[in-house]
Design a protein around this motif. Structure first.
Motif, PDB file in Angstrom:
ATOM      1  N   THR A   2      -8.706  -1.885   2.731  1.00  8.34           N
ATOM      2  CA  THR A   2      -7.540  -2.772   2.660  1.00  8.34           C
ATOM      3  C   THR A   2      -6.278  -2.094   2.256  1.00  8.34           C
ATOM      4  OG1 THR A   2      -7.940  -3.160   0.434  1.00  8.34           O
ATOM      5  CG2 THR A   2      -8.981  -4.680   2.232  1.00  8.34           C
ATOM      6  N   LYS A   3      -6.341  -1.051   1.295  1.00  3.01           N
ATOM      7  CA  LYS A   3      -5.337  -0.170   0.936  1.00  3.01           C
ATOM      8  C   LYS A   3      -5.531   1.119   0.853  1.00  3.01           C
ATOM      9  CE  LYS A   3      -3.465  -3.425  -2.731  1.00  3.01           C
ATOM     10  NZ  LYS A   3      -3.415  -3.401  -3.985  1.00  3.01           N
TER      11      LYS A   3
ATOM     12  N   THR B 102      -3.482   3.910  -1.165  1.00  2.27           N
ATOM     13  CA  THR B 102      -3.672   3.882  -2.557  1.00  2.27           C
ATOM     14  C   THR B 102      -5.166   4.129  -3.005  1.00  2.27           C
ATOM     15  OG1 THR B 102      -2.190   1.799  -2.741  1.00  2.27           O
ATOM     16  CG2 THR B 102      -3.747   2.039  -4.581  1.00  2.27           C
ATOM     17  N   ALA B 103      -6.223   3.968  -2.088  1.00  2.00           N
ATOM     18  CA  ALA B 103      -7.465   4.339  -2.293  1.00  2.00           C
ATOM     19  C   ALA B 103      -7.516   5.849  -2.232  1.00  2.00           C
ATOM     20  CB  ALA B 103      -8.259   3.859  -1.116  1.00  2.00           C
TER      21      ALA B 103
ATOM     22  N   ASP C  87       0.822  -1.164   0.039  1.00  2.00           N
ATOM     23  CA  ASP C  87       0.046  -0.030  -0.247  1.00  2.00           C
ATOM     24  C   ASP C  87       0.818   1.214  -0.070  1.00  2.00           C
ATOM     25  OD1 ASP C  87      -2.199   1.523   0.275  1.00  2.00           O
ATOM     26  OD2 ASP C  87      -2.286   1.459   2.306  1.00  2.00           O
TER      27      ASP C  87
ATOM     28  N   TRP D 295     -10.825  -0.177  -2.421  1.00  2.38           N
ATOM     29  CA  TRP D 295      -9.751  -0.445  -1.651  1.00  2.38           C
ATOM     30  C   TRP D 295      -9.576   0.390  -0.194  1.00  2.38           C
ATOM     31  CZ3 TRP D 295      -5.866   0.485  -6.256  1.00  2.38           C
ATOM     32  CH2 TRP D 295      -5.656  -0.697  -6.897  1.00  2.38           C
TER      33      TRP D 295
END
Length: 94
Positions: A56-57, A60-61, A29, A53
């Motif tokens: 979880t990320k 990046t999201a 990430d 995302w």
């Protein structure tokens, strides 16, 4: 692999620790610039990636979401300027 939060042994593919629920930090990430650029070029893709995302990320999201938001703001400003230019031209008799 062991949980960085509580030290419990966990599966390498696990998203969260089975004991404490801490997220697995081995997920890549990095919040890359290219995801933001993709979100800016294709805002709907940036929005979808943000929604998929966000848990979880998160980095990046956030990049993809910010790219999409910047793109939408630029579209609104562009159309506002075109509207103002058209209104000005109409009132001047062009």
């Amino acid at each position: 692999m062991y949980c960085k939060n509580c030290g419990t042994q966990m599966d390498d593919n696990a998203k969260n620790c089975p004991k404490c629920g801490a997220p697995n930090s081995s997920i890549n990430d990095n919040g890359g610039f290219l995801w933001g650029l993709l979100g800016c070029c294709i805002p709907i893709a940036g929005l979808v990636l943000f929604l998929v995302w966000k848990d979880t990320k998160p980095k990046t999201a956030k990049s993809a979401g910010i790219g999409a938001l910047v793109s939408v703001i630029l579209y609104v400003l562009f159309y506002a300027l075109i509207g103002i230019a058209g209104f000005s031209a109409a009132t001047m008799g062009f």
